[in-house]
Design an enzyme around this catalytic site. Structure first.
Site, PDB file in Angstrom:
ATOM      1  N   GLU A 136       0.837  -1.213   0.000  1.00  0.00           N
ATOM      2  CA  GLU A 136       0.000   0.000   0.000  1.00  0.00           C
ATOM      3  C   GLU A 136       0.870   1.261   0.000  1.00  0.00           C
ATOM      4  O   GLU A 136       0.529   2.264  -0.617  1.00  0.00           O
ATOM      5  CB  GLU A 136      -0.961   0.011   1.194  1.00  0.00           C
ATOM      6  CG  GLU A 136      -1.997  -1.089   1.153  1.00  0.00           C
ATOM      7  CD  GLU A 136      -2.765  -1.156  -0.152  1.00  0.00           C
ATOM      8  OE1 GLU A 136      -3.217  -0.118  -0.657  1.00  0.00           O
ATOM      9  OE2 GLU A 136      -2.907  -2.277  -0.683  1.00  0.00           O
ATOM     10  N   ASN A 193     -10.687   2.436   3.076  1.00  0.00           N
ATOM     11  CA  ASN A 193     -10.399   2.307   1.644  1.00  0.00           C
ATOM     12  C   ASN A 193     -11.497   1.562   0.880  1.00  0.00           C
ATOM     13  O   ASN A 193     -11.902   1.978  -0.206  1.00  0.00           O
ATOM     14  CB  ASN A 193      -9.059   1.597   1.442  1.00  0.00           C
ATOM     15  CG  ASN A 193      -8.718   1.457  -0.028  1.00  0.00           C
ATOM     16  OD1 ASN A 193      -8.630   2.450  -0.746  1.00  0.00           O
ATOM     17  ND2 ASN A 193      -8.574   0.229  -0.490  1.00  0.00           N
ATOM     18  N   TRP A 249       1.536   1.778  -3.412  1.00  0.00           N
ATOM     19  CA  TRP A 249       0.464   2.483  -4.134  1.00  0.00           C
ATOM     20  C   TRP A 249       0.589   3.993  -3.934  1.00  0.00           C
ATOM     21  O   TRP A 249       0.294   4.784  -4.817  1.00  0.00           O
ATOM     22  CB  TRP A 249      -0.913   1.994  -3.646  1.00  0.00           C
ATOM     23  CG  TRP A 249      -1.372   0.774  -4.380  1.00  0.00           C
ATOM     24  CD1 TRP A 249      -1.257  -0.515  -3.960  1.00  0.00           C
ATOM     25  CD2 TRP A 249      -2.011   0.717  -5.677  1.00  0.00           C
ATOM     26  NE1 TRP A 249      -1.781  -1.358  -4.907  1.00  0.00           N
ATOM     27  CE2 TRP A 249      -2.265  -0.636  -5.963  1.00  0.00           C
ATOM     28  CE3 TRP A 249      -2.407   1.674  -6.607  1.00  0.00           C
ATOM     29  CZ2 TRP A 249      -2.874  -1.052  -7.150  1.00  0.00           C
ATOM     30  CZ3 TRP A 249      -3.024   1.264  -7.787  1.00  0.00           C
ATOM     31  CH2 TRP A 249      -3.247  -0.088  -8.044  1.00  0.00           C
ATOM     32  N   TRP A 277     -21.895  11.783 -18.617  1.00  0.00           N
ATOM     33  CA  TRP A 277     -22.204  11.923 -17.191  1.00  0.00           C
ATOM     34  C   TRP A 277     -23.587  12.535 -17.034  1.00  0.00           C
ATOM     35  O   TRP A 277     -23.999  13.353 -17.863  1.00  0.00           O
ATOM     36  CB  TRP A 277     -21.171  12.826 -16.503  1.00  0.00           C
ATOM     37  CG  TRP A 277     -19.764  12.322 -16.589  1.00  0.00           C
ATOM     38  CD1 TRP A 277     -18.762  12.798 -17.384  1.00  0.00           C
ATOM     39  CD2 TRP A 277     -19.201  11.217 -15.867  1.00  0.00           C
ATOM     40  NE1 TRP A 277     -17.616  12.063 -17.198  1.00  0.00           N
ATOM     41  CE2 TRP A 277     -17.848  11.074 -16.268  1.00  0.00           C
ATOM     42  CE3 TRP A 277     -19.692  10.315 -14.923  1.00  0.00           C
ATOM     43  CZ2 TRP A 277     -16.993  10.096 -15.767  1.00  0.00           C
ATOM     44  CZ3 TRP A 277     -18.839   9.347 -14.413  1.00  0.00           C
ATOM     45  CH2 TRP A 277     -17.520   9.234 -14.838  1.00  0.00           C
ATOM     46  N   TRP A 335     -16.753  11.999 -11.835  1.00  0.00           N
ATOM     47  CA  TRP A 335     -15.795  11.709 -10.747  1.00  0.00           C
ATOM     48  C   TRP A 335     -15.191  12.974 -10.152  1.00  0.00           C
ATOM     49  O   TRP A 335     -14.794  12.996  -8.991  1.00  0.00           O
ATOM     50  CB  TRP A 335     -14.713  10.724 -11.188  1.00  0.00           C
ATOM     51  CG  TRP A 335     -13.847  11.188 -12.340  1.00  0.00           C
ATOM     52  CD1 TRP A 335     -14.083  10.953 -13.657  1.00  0.00           C
ATOM     53  CD2 TRP A 335     -12.619  11.929 -12.276  1.00  0.00           C
ATOM     54  NE1 TRP A 335     -13.092  11.526 -14.425  1.00  0.00           N
ATOM     55  CE2 TRP A 335     -12.174  12.120 -13.608  1.00  0.00           C
ATOM     56  CE3 TRP A 335     -11.854  12.451 -11.239  1.00  0.00           C
ATOM     57  CZ2 TRP A 335     -11.000  12.826 -13.922  1.00  0.00           C
ATOM     58  CZ3 TRP A 335     -10.688  13.149 -11.546  1.00  0.00           C
ATOM     59  CH2 TRP A 335     -10.273  13.328 -12.877  1.00  0.00           C
ATOM     60  N   TRP A 391     -10.017   8.354  -7.576  1.00  0.00           N
ATOM     61  CA  TRP A 391     -11.250   8.718  -8.276  1.00  0.00           C
ATOM     62  C   TRP A 391     -11.225   8.278  -9.733  1.00  0.00           C
ATOM     63  O   TRP A 391     -12.242   7.866 -10.284  1.00  0.00           O
ATOM     64  CB  TRP A 391     -11.559  10.211  -8.112  1.00  0.00           C
ATOM     65  CG  TRP A 391     -12.261  10.394  -6.806  1.00  0.00           C
ATOM     66  CD1 TRP A 391     -11.711  10.827  -5.643  1.00  0.00           C
ATOM     67  CD2 TRP A 391     -13.614  10.043  -6.515  1.00  0.00           C
ATOM     68  NE1 TRP A 391     -12.647  10.778  -4.635  1.00  0.00           N
ATOM     69  CE2 TRP A 391     -13.830  10.305  -5.143  1.00  0.00           C
ATOM     70  CE3 TRP A 391     -14.673   9.529  -7.262  1.00  0.00           C
ATOM     71  CZ2 TRP A 391     -15.058  10.072  -4.518  1.00  0.00           C
ATOM     72  CZ3 TRP A 391     -15.894   9.298  -6.642  1.00  0.00           C
ATOM     73  CH2 TRP A 391     -16.086   9.572  -5.288  1.00  0.00           C
TER      74      TRP A 391
HETATM   75  P1  FAD Z   1      -3.455   1.608   5.022  1.00  0.00           P
HETATM   76  O1  FAD Z   1      -4.244   0.498   4.427  1.00  0.00           O
HETATM   77  O2  FAD Z   1      -2.961   1.419   6.396  1.00  0.00           O
HETATM   78  O3  FAD Z   1      -2.272   1.912   4.015  1.00  0.00           O
HETATM   79  C1  FAD Z   1      -1.048   2.515   4.429  1.00  0.00           C
HETATM   80  C2  FAD Z   1      -0.781   3.768   3.615  1.00  0.00           C
HETATM   81  O4  FAD Z   1      -0.627   3.444   2.247  1.00  0.00           O
HETATM   82  C3  FAD Z   1      -1.899   4.788   3.650  1.00  0.00           C
HETATM   83  O5  FAD Z   1      -1.832   5.568   4.816  1.00  0.00           O
HETATM   84  C4  FAD Z   1      -1.677   5.567   2.377  1.00  0.00           C
HETATM   85  O6  FAD Z   1      -0.677   6.535   2.556  1.00  0.00           O
HETATM   86  C5  FAD Z   1      -1.145   4.499   1.433  1.00  0.00           C
HETATM   87  N1  FAD Z   1      -2.216   3.970   0.588  1.00  0.00           N
HETATM   88  C6  FAD Z   1      -3.050   2.950   0.875  1.00  0.00           C
HETATM   89  N2  FAD Z   1      -3.868   2.711  -0.169  1.00  0.00           N
HETATM   90  C7  FAD Z   1      -3.549   3.602  -1.124  1.00  0.00           C
HETATM   91  C8  FAD Z   1      -4.039   3.866  -2.435  1.00  0.00           C
HETATM   92  N3  FAD Z   1      -5.021   3.134  -2.992  1.00  0.00           N
HETATM   93  N4  FAD Z   1      -3.492   4.895  -3.142  1.00  0.00           N
HETATM   94  C9  FAD Z   1      -2.491   5.627  -2.616  1.00  0.00           C
HETATM   95  N5  FAD Z   1      -1.982   5.413  -1.382  1.00  0.00           N
HETATM   96  C10 FAD Z   1      -2.506   4.419  -0.646  1.00  0.00           C
HETATM   97  N6  FAD Z   1      -5.492   8.182   0.113  1.00  0.00           N
HETATM   98  C11 FAD Z   1      -4.975   9.320   0.606  1.00  0.00           C
HETATM   99  O7  FAD Z   1      -3.972   9.276   1.334  1.00  0.00           O
HETATM  100  N7  FAD Z   1      -5.524  10.532   0.298  1.00  0.00           N
HETATM  101  C12 FAD Z   1      -6.625  10.650  -0.508  1.00  0.00           C
HETATM  102  O8  FAD Z   1      -7.059  11.776  -0.790  1.00  0.00           O
HETATM  103  C13 FAD Z   1      -7.205   9.459  -1.003  1.00  0.00           C
HETATM  104  N8  FAD Z   1      -8.339   9.504  -1.763  1.00  0.00           N
HETATM  105  C14 FAD Z   1      -8.874   8.333  -2.237  1.00  0.00           C
HETATM  106  C15 FAD Z   1     -10.029   8.391  -3.038  1.00  0.00           C
HETATM  107  C16 FAD Z   1     -10.599   7.224  -3.548  1.00  0.00           C
HETATM  108  C17 FAD Z   1     -11.846   7.308  -4.407  1.00  0.00           C
HETATM  109  C18 FAD Z   1     -10.007   5.980  -3.258  1.00  0.00           C
HETATM  110  C19 FAD Z   1     -10.611   4.706  -3.801  1.00  0.00           C
HETATM  111  C20 FAD Z   1      -8.871   5.902  -2.478  1.00  0.00           C
HETATM  112  C21 FAD Z   1      -8.286   7.078  -1.951  1.00  0.00           C
HETATM  113  N9  FAD Z   1      -7.129   7.035  -1.136  1.00  0.00           N
HETATM  114  C22 FAD Z   1      -6.590   8.213  -0.669  1.00  0.00           C
HETATM  115  C23 FAD Z   1      -6.403   5.778  -0.916  1.00  0.00           C
HETATM  116  C24 FAD Z   1      -6.769   4.995   0.356  1.00  0.00           C
HETATM  117  O9  FAD Z   1      -8.159   4.837   0.460  1.00  0.00           O
HETATM  118  C25 FAD Z   1      -6.252   5.620   1.630  1.00  0.00           C
HETATM  119  O10 FAD Z   1      -4.874   5.916   1.513  1.00  0.00           O
HETATM  120  C26 FAD Z   1      -6.414   4.696   2.833  1.00  0.00           C
HETATM  121  O11 FAD Z   1      -7.762   4.350   3.008  1.00  0.00           O
HETATM  122  C27 FAD Z   1      -5.891   5.375   4.083  1.00  0.00           C
HETATM  123  O12 FAD Z   1      -6.116   4.589   5.208  1.00  0.00           O
HETATM  124  P2  FAD Z   1      -4.921   3.910   5.984  1.00  0.00           P
HETATM  125  O13 FAD Z   1      -3.894   4.924   6.310  1.00  0.00           O
HETATM  126  O14 FAD Z   1      -5.512   3.162   7.123  1.00  0.00           O
HETATM  127  O15 FAD Z   1      -4.361   2.912   4.902  1.00  0.00           O
END
Ligand code: FAD
Length: 468
Positions: free
Chosen positions: A278, A344, A281, A309, A362, A385
């Site tokens: 992650e 997420n 990602w 849309w 979106w 998005w």
């Molecule tokens: P964990 O599962 O603990 O992951 C650890 C870290 O990995 C996160 O803190 C984050 O920095 C990174 N990460 C995890 N998943 C993703 C991902 N898919 N893309 C990029 N980085 C990721 N994340 C944001 O930080 N900011 C946003 O504005 C954001 N907007 C999102 C919008 C949509 C529509 C979607 C589907 C996802 C988005 N995410 C965003 C990605 C993700 O949902 C969040 O990073 C995650 O839910 C944060 O929770 P966590 O710290 O517990 O994640």
């Protein structure tokens, strides 16, 4: 021997003392170090930080100033324009060097290039560092020398290159200048909301470096082991919730990797491996944004420019306010409003619902998230998005439309999450919790859209785009 002149450390989204490359290098110069934060939201236009981000920033700056004060230092606060402000600070302090850690948002890349050129032309030593990512966007490329658009090969290339580097230690003391330059007060930045809607954020989060490490400590022992499964369940505390801390640089991804190892967890296998992916990602999102800077506004897949849309302010407001009549969607939007964060899986579910069932653009979802998330991040939000809308890098295929009712049954089987954020359903029988109209629940709206029919309409609209 004459004392070395001061170095300005221009802090941005690196609001920490440990593993802080710019601060570390400034200290190595041997002279006083002057940490400065310059508030210049207009320079981030059109993506000036939203209200929830500003709330976080206020508290993060407060925490950083307290930590600096304990080291005999302080945080100088100014407001922009940034280049003029840095020049003024150089004149006031006699600094001969300006250091910072790099950011990758399109507007900031351009601004920072100008600032670097301007200060160098003034004869200053200017250096920037990587304090934000495991791998910077230009450090890996495809075999054809192009940027990646698919995650798996990107991540493989990152791992081959090596993502594990030693974090830098926090300084023991920070040498102060003979006289501190003037600083604005934190209140003068006006980051807090005038109407106090932030009680839920206050109750949920502790912004700042110490809060980041507390959160990481809490997450490591059990959750990192169970993460591979636990991360899918919004009814469990199975993810790190480090996203706002990582966004504001209160902790670095390198420090997170190191903490896994120190806790005896192997980042190469099981839950820890899934967790580190992650973080991959996160790097991937920055890679895509850096190489495709138009993507916050335009789809990476240009075919989607022609997508039909719908427009409906009423449906948009129902989605924003959690009144769609679909419990998992409404509870998720409640979580966002109350805590400034959303799980997420739910981001994917509400994203699919908005762009596919409601067929609203979106952009509308991205903007709402931008204002309400404490972790709003241009790279991750844009990738997320465009993924939800089916038009981005490594996107969900257009025909994948989440069924939010089934998602609820699968990932919140007892309805614990839904009951937590939709008190109106707290007494609903579990078998009806994700389809309350079937159980005749009072006080909860009927679904604003038929899930089956809207799914088919979305598929038809996507089919039309596919053939353009
Ligand atoms: P964990 O599962 O603990 O992951 C650890 C870290 O990995 C996160 O803190 C984050 O920095 C990174 N990460 C995890 N998943 C993703 C991902 N898919 N893309 C990029 N980085 C990721 N994340 C944001 O930080 N900011 C946003 O504005 C954001 N907007 C999102 C919008 C949509 C529509 C979607 C589907 C996802 C988005 N995410 C965003 C990605 C993700 O949902 C969040 O990073 C995650 O839910 C944060 O929770 P966590 O710290 O517990 O994640």
């Amino acid at each position: 021997m004459a004392k070395s002149p001061p170095t300005l450390v221009w802090l941005r989204r690196d609001l920490r003392l440990a593993d802080q490359p710019a601060l570390h290098a400034a200290l190595a110069n041997g002279g006083p170090v002057i940490p400065v934060f310059i508030h210049a939201p207009d320079e981030e236009a059109p993506w000036q930080p939203g209200a929830a981000s500003n709330w976080w920033l206020h508290h993060s700056l407060e925490a950083l100033n307290a930590a600096l004060t304990r080291q005999g230092s302080r945080l100088v606060l100014r407001s922009g324009p940034t280049l003029d402000t840095l020049r003024a600070l150089v004149n006031e302090t006699g600094a001969t060097a300006v250091y910072w850690n790099r950011l990758y948002d399109p507007a900031l890349v351009l601004r920072d290039q100008d600032i670097k050129a301007g200060l160098r032309a003034d004869g200053l030593e200017v250096r920037s560092f990587n304090g934000h990512l495991l791998i910077e966007p230009w450090e890996v490329e495809t075999g054809q020398g192009r940027p990646y658009k698919v995650f798996s090969p990107f991540w493989k290339a990152c791992r081959q290159r090596g993502i594990d580097r030693d974090p830098l230690p926090a300084p023991e003391t920070l040498p102060a200048p003979r006289a501190w330059p003037d600083s604005l007060s934190l209140e003068q930045l006006e980051l807090l909301p005038t109407i106090d809607w932030a009680a839920g954020l206050q109750a949920t989060w502790s912004p700042g470096e110490a809060g980041a490490h507390q959160r990481l400590e809490q997450f490591l022992p059990e959750a990192a082991r169970d993460y591979a499964e636990g991360r899918e369940r919004p009814d469990h505390d199975g993810t790190s919730r480090l996203s706002p801390y990582l966004h504001f640089g209160e902790i670095s991804p390198r420090q997170v990797l190191r903490a896994l190892r120190e806790a005896g967890l192997d980042p190469e296998s099981g839950g820890p491996e899934a967790f580190v992916r992650e973080l991959g990602w996160r790097d991937f999102a920055h890679h895509v944004l850096y190489h495709f800077p138009h993507t916050p506004e335009q789809p990476l897949n240009p075919r989607f420019e022609a997508f039909a849309w719908r427009e409906s302010q009423q449906d948009l407001v129902a989605w924003q306010q959690g009144r769609t009549g679909i419990p998992l969607v409404d509870a998720a939007m409640g979580q966002l409003w109350e805590t400034g964060w959303m799980h997420n899986r739910l981001r994917m579910v509400v994203g699919s619902f908005l762009t596919k069932n409601l067929r609203l653009h979106w952009h509308l979802g991205a903007s709402w998230f931008w204002d309400t998330l404490v972790d709003a991040d241009l790279a991750a939000n844009t990738l997320g998005w465009q993924w939800a809308g089916g038009c981005g890098a490594d996107a969900a295929p257009y025909f994948r439309v989440f069924n939010p009712q089934r998602q609820g049954e699968q990932y919140d089987p007892e309805g614990t999450f839904v009951r937590r954020y939709l008190p109106v359903l707290k007494d609903t029988e579990t078998r009806y919790i994700h389809a309350p109209s079937a159980g005749g629940t009072r006080g909860y709206p009927d679904a604003i859209v038929d899930l089956k029919a809207s799914r088919l309409a979305a598929l038809q609209a996507f089919e039309a785009v596919k053939n353009t």
